[in-house]
Design a protein around this motif. Structure first.
Motif, PDB file in Angstrom:
ATOM      1  N   GLN A 123     -11.251   3.234  -3.524  1.00 36.34           N
ATOM      2  CA  GLN A 123     -10.935   4.220  -2.412  1.00 36.34           C
ATOM      3  C   GLN A 123     -12.263   4.807  -1.931  1.00 36.34           C
ATOM      4  N   ILE A 165      -7.457   2.083   1.551  1.00 36.24           N
ATOM      5  CA  ILE A 165      -7.528   1.655   0.057  1.00 36.24           C
ATOM      6  C   ILE A 165      -7.755   0.107   0.319  1.00 36.24           C
ATOM      7  N   ALA A 208     -10.695   2.629   8.015  1.00 42.73           N
ATOM      8  CA  ALA A 208      -9.921   1.508   7.484  1.00 42.73           C
ATOM      9  C   ALA A 208     -10.850   0.197   7.484  1.00 42.73           C
ATOM     10  N   GLY A 215      -5.869  -1.876   3.597  1.00 45.63           N
ATOM     11  CA  GLY A 215      -4.736  -1.313   4.589  1.00 45.63           C
ATOM     12  C   GLY A 215      -5.179  -0.158   5.335  1.00 45.63           C
ATOM     13  N   MET A 216      -4.346   0.183   6.007  1.00 44.86           N
ATOM     14  CA  MET A 216      -4.799   1.396   7.129  1.00 44.86           C
ATOM     15  C   MET A 216      -4.721   2.559   6.350  1.00 44.86           C
ATOM     16  N   ASP A 217      -4.399   2.702   4.823  1.00 44.20           N
ATOM     17  CA  ASP A 217      -4.506   3.788   4.106  1.00 44.20           C
ATOM     18  C   ASP A 217      -5.645   4.033   3.542  1.00 44.20           C
ATOM     19  N   LEU A 237       2.604  -0.492   5.923  1.00 46.27           N
ATOM     20  CA  LEU A 237       1.439  -0.350   6.521  1.00 46.27           C
ATOM     21  C   LEU A 237       1.006  -1.528   7.126  1.00 46.27           C
ATOM     22  N   HIS A 248       0.906  -1.129   0.031  1.00 48.19           N
ATOM     23  CA  HIS A 248      -0.076  -0.034   0.043  1.00 48.19           C
ATOM     24  C   HIS A 248       0.799   1.198  -0.010  1.00 48.19           C
ATOM     25  N   GLY A 249       2.152   1.260  -0.416  1.00 49.94           N
ATOM     26  CA  GLY A 249       2.765   2.426  -0.819  1.00 49.94           C
ATOM     27  C   GLY A 249       3.942   2.778   0.380  1.00 49.94           C
ATOM     28  N   CYS A 250       3.852   2.181   1.350  1.00 50.70           N
ATOM     29  CA  CYS A 250       4.671   2.180   2.580  1.00 50.70           C
ATOM     30  C   CYS A 250       4.566   0.974   3.294  1.00 50.70           C
ATOM     31  N   CYS A 305      -2.029  -4.170   7.047  1.00 52.89           N
ATOM     32  CA  CYS A 305      -3.114  -4.599   6.339  1.00 52.89           C
ATOM     33  C   CYS A 305      -4.274  -5.384   7.178  1.00 52.89           C
ATOM     34  N   ASN A 321      -8.225  -0.020  -7.586  1.00 49.72           N
ATOM     35  CA  ASN A 321      -7.971   0.633  -6.157  1.00 49.72           C
ATOM     36  C   ASN A 321      -9.261   1.008  -5.847  1.00 49.72           C
TER      37      ASN A 321
END
Length: 71
Positions: free
Chosen positions: A50, A34, A55, A30-32, A12, A8-10, A14, A48
């Motif tokens: 969104q 998404i 979350a 994820g916690m983002d 994070l 998820h980009g960094c 899940c 994705n």
């Protein structure tokens, strides 16, 4: 289920993971905020999802029409 993922980009946490065995998809939340749908044959993100206000903690994939039901 909580585990760390770079997907998820960094790094994070899940919160949920599900497999769709017929479509060969992996779905991760994820916690983002998404939900990502992955094609396991190509390792590419194909969607994705969104717009969640918190979350996602759980989801289910309908095996008939591939809808993803999020909680």
């Amino acid at each position: 289920m909580l585990f760390r993922s770079y997907a998820h980009g960094c790094y994070l946490i899940c919160r949920a993971v599900e497999f769709h065995t017929e479509k060969l998809w992996l779905i991760s939340a994820g916690m983002d905020l998404i939900i990502k749908v992955w094609n396991l044959q190509t390792s590419e993100v194909i969607a994705n999802l969104q717009g969640h206000y918190s979350a996602p903690t759980d989801f289910v994939v309908d095996p008939v029409n591939t809808n993803i039901l999020v909680r």
